[in-house]
Enzyme design. Structure first.
Site, PDB file in Angstrom:
ATOM      1  N   GLU A   1     -15.556  16.763  46.520  1.00  0.00           N
ATOM      2  CA  GLU A   1     -15.575  17.994  45.728  1.00  0.00           C
ATOM      3  C   GLU A   1     -16.774  18.891  46.014  1.00  0.00           C
ATOM      4  O   GLU A   1     -17.588  19.162  45.115  1.00  0.00           O
ATOM      5  CB  GLU A   1     -15.533  17.670  44.235  1.00  0.00           C
ATOM      6  CG  GLU A   1     -14.267  16.952  43.832  1.00  0.00           C
ATOM      7  CD  GLU A   1     -14.081  16.836  42.321  1.00  0.00           C
ATOM      8  OE1 GLU A   1     -14.893  17.406  41.566  1.00  0.00           O
ATOM      9  OE2 GLU A   1     -13.114  16.182  41.900  1.00  0.00           O
TER      10      GLU A   1
ATOM     11  N   GLU B   1      -8.656  10.958  43.726  1.00  0.00           N
ATOM     12  CA  GLU B   1      -9.074  10.725  42.336  1.00  0.00           C
ATOM     13  C   GLU B   1      -7.999  11.237  41.393  1.00  0.00           C
ATOM     14  O   GLU B   1      -7.406  12.287  41.635  1.00  0.00           O
ATOM     15  CB  GLU B   1     -10.359  11.495  41.972  1.00  0.00           C
ATOM     16  CG  GLU B   1     -11.626  10.894  42.499  1.00  0.00           C
ATOM     17  CD  GLU B   1     -12.862  11.664  42.055  1.00  0.00           C
ATOM     18  OE1 GLU B   1     -12.841  12.306  40.985  1.00  0.00           O
ATOM     19  OE2 GLU B   1     -13.844  11.625  42.808  1.00  0.00           O
TER      20      GLU B   1
HETATM   21  C1  BG6 Z   1     -14.595  14.470  39.687  1.00  0.00           C
HETATM   22  C2  BG6 Z   1     -15.724  13.739  40.344  1.00  0.00           C
HETATM   23  O1  BG6 Z   1     -14.984  15.769  39.482  1.00  0.00           O
HETATM   24  O2  BG6 Z   1     -14.128  14.030  38.479  1.00  0.00           O
HETATM   25  C3  BG6 Z   1     -16.073  12.424  39.696  1.00  0.00           C
HETATM   26  O3  BG6 Z   1     -15.537  13.576  41.725  1.00  0.00           O
HETATM   27  C4  BG6 Z   1     -16.028  12.599  38.207  1.00  0.00           C
HETATM   28  O4  BG6 Z   1     -17.323  11.990  40.156  1.00  0.00           O
HETATM   29  C5  BG6 Z   1     -14.617  12.908  37.785  1.00  0.00           C
HETATM   30  O5  BG6 Z   1     -16.541  11.504  37.519  1.00  0.00           O
HETATM   31  C6  BG6 Z   1     -14.456  13.142  36.304  1.00  0.00           C
HETATM   32  O6  BG6 Z   1     -15.024  14.362  35.964  1.00  0.00           O
HETATM   33  P1  BG6 Z   1     -15.832  14.670  34.634  1.00  0.00           P
HETATM   34  O7  BG6 Z   1     -15.884  16.154  34.603  1.00  0.00           O
HETATM   35  O8  BG6 Z   1     -15.087  14.073  33.521  1.00  0.00           O
HETATM   36  O9  BG6 Z   1     -17.190  14.055  34.803  1.00  0.00           O
END
Ligand code: BG6
Length: 453
Positions: A166, A358
């Site tokens: 990201e 993810e």
């Molecule tokens: C993504 C990241 O943005 O989403 C992760 O690559 C992150 O590292 C995950 O933990 C969840 O996002 P958030 O905004 O809930 O921390």
């Protein structure tokens, strides 16, 4: 319910990131990253939490890998902490840092789990930030040298690589809104420069990984704005959805095409360049060729999408919270069909294999009096999102794998430890791990290769 399995060889995994789990922040030669600095900023992280201990994975990785094996994971996506292996970002390599990842990869191999390594998941070496960070024109070269160190050490066993996680958020949140490390609030000219340097770093490191062996698969893990047609049966809504998703007539560091057109097609979107005018990045004569390297897979991180309907003139209209759609804290919409439309529309535009690198649900899970963690909502989340992917594959999108975010509960960046995404519950006071119901359920899905979801 799908009545056919996922394609043979579909990769079933879970993901994590170094800063969110490792802890051991000042042990064995690791130096600070920008996230350590950001955690020191008063009020930046909920409850003043830090990554000093996190899940203590640095000391407990063997226990964690044993749990991954119990679940039945076939692949584990993790990232390398650059300042653990090269504490100053460039120059001397820290043998103890390398040894940690070396042992982790061996432990995973012994458990029958494939390593999918992300070179950069946001924890940028502080020493390089002092030198200007991603604004410095040497920053792509620093990154390529770091990639070389890692592939030299692990490339005999690791075959699946993601250059950046990201980078959209690094640019937008880290250098724009200041809500992620390093917490800068720069004007768009400098953000566009940061992006250009990250794209060059992707290209140079991609070459390094590729030169290390023809059996290496190289991709990235990107976020972006995935859109979903309000009416999936309306051709006008679908056209408006694609238009909105790839349109660069208004420039934004979060847009898929601002990153993936250069990476995958070799040029920036013309409309975006026009809009930026004098704020556009300086593009050297070889830059676009460096950036546009072969890519084996496109990684997609997906949590929620925006619904789009076509206006009278066919122009897209956003419906952020459509009636009847649920939200999860902090008001993210629950839109599993984004994993149908995202891969389908990205397939049309880029025609490349994809991996869902993810996808996951944050929740307030706890260990019950029966000693178990019951998380039916997470099971429903994974089931519905997998069904959407299955449908996209049926309709032609080439999706090679799914990585649930996250393997364990962890430090959710600025949100501290409250938001729990894990398949494995972590008691942050005792470091006790407990498999959640969803972990067992996911293991069962894996054993059936996704049949009968
Ligand atoms: C993504 C990241 O943005 O989403 C992760 O690559 C992150 O590292 C995950 O933990 C969840 O996002 P958030 O905004 O809930 O921390």
């Amino acid at each position: 319910m799908n009545n056919s399995a996922f394609p043979e060889g579909f990769v079933w995994g879970a993901a994590s990131a170094s800063f969110q789990i490792e802890g051991a922040a000042s042990e064995d030669g690791r130096k600070e990253s920008v996230w350590d600095m950001y955690c020191r900023k008063p009020g930046a992280i909920e409850d003043g939490e830090t990554g000093a201990v996190a899940c203590d994975h640095y000391h407990r990785f063997r226990e964690d890998v044993a749990l991954f094996k119990d679940i039945g994971l076939k692949a584990y996506r993790f990232s390398i902490a650059w300042s653990r292996v090269i504490p100053d970002g460039t120059g001397a390599v820290n043998a103890k840092g390398i040894a940690f990842y070396d042992q982790l990869v061996d432990e995973l191999l012994a458990a029958g789990i494939d390593s999918w390594v992300t070179l950069f998941h946001w924890d940028y070496p502080m020493e390089l930030f002092y030198r200007g960070g991603w604004l410095n024109p040497d920053s792509p070269k620093w990154f390529a040298d770091y990639a070389e160190t890692i592939v030299d050490a692990l490339g005999d066993r690791v075959k699946n690589w993601m250059t950046f996680n990201e980078p959209q958020n690094v640019a937008n949140l880290g250098h724009g809104s200041g809500t992620h490390a390093p917490g800068l609030q720069l004007p768009r000219k400098e953000i566009a420069r940061v992006i250009h340097h990250i794209l060059l770093a992707h290209g140079l490191s991609n070459k390094v990984l590729r030169n290390a062996g023809s059996d290496h698969k190289i991709g990235h893990a990107h976020s972006g704005w995935i859109n979903i047609p309000a009416d999936p049966n309306s051709a006008a809504d679908i056209a408006a959805t694609a238009k909105n998703m790839f349109d660069c007539s208004f420039w934004h560091p979060q847009k898929f095409s601002w990153w993936n057109d250069p990476l995958q097609k070799g040029y920036y979107p013309e409309e975006g360049l026009e809009e930026l005018g004098n704020d556009a990045p300086g593009i050297g004569p070889d830059d676009m060729a460096i950036i546009n390297q072969p890519l084996d897979f496109m990684g997609i991180n997906y949590y929620g999408g925006t619904c789009i309907k076509a206006g009278q003139d066919g122009e897209p209209i956003d419906i952020e919270y459509p009636p009847g759609v649920d939200t999860v804290y902090p008001k993210w919409v629950v839109q599993p069909q984004g994993l149908y439309w995202g891969p389908s529309l990205l397939h049309e535009r880029y025609g490349r294999p994809m991996a869902i690198t993810e996808n996951g649900l944050p929740n307030l899970d706890w260990v019950g009096t029966d000693g178990q963690v019951h998380d039916p909502q997470r099971i429903e989340w994974i089931r519905t999102h997998l069904n959407a992917i299955h449908q996209a594959i049926q309709d032609g999108a080439d999706v090679m794998g799914y990585f649930y975010w996250s393997a364990t509960d962890n430090l959710e960046w600025a949100e501290g430890f409250r938001r729990r995404y894990g398949l494995i519950h972590v008691d942050f006071n005792t470091q006790k791990r407990t498999l959640k119901d969803s972990a067992r359920w996911y293991g069962d899905v894996i054993s059936r290769n996704g049949m009968d979801l």
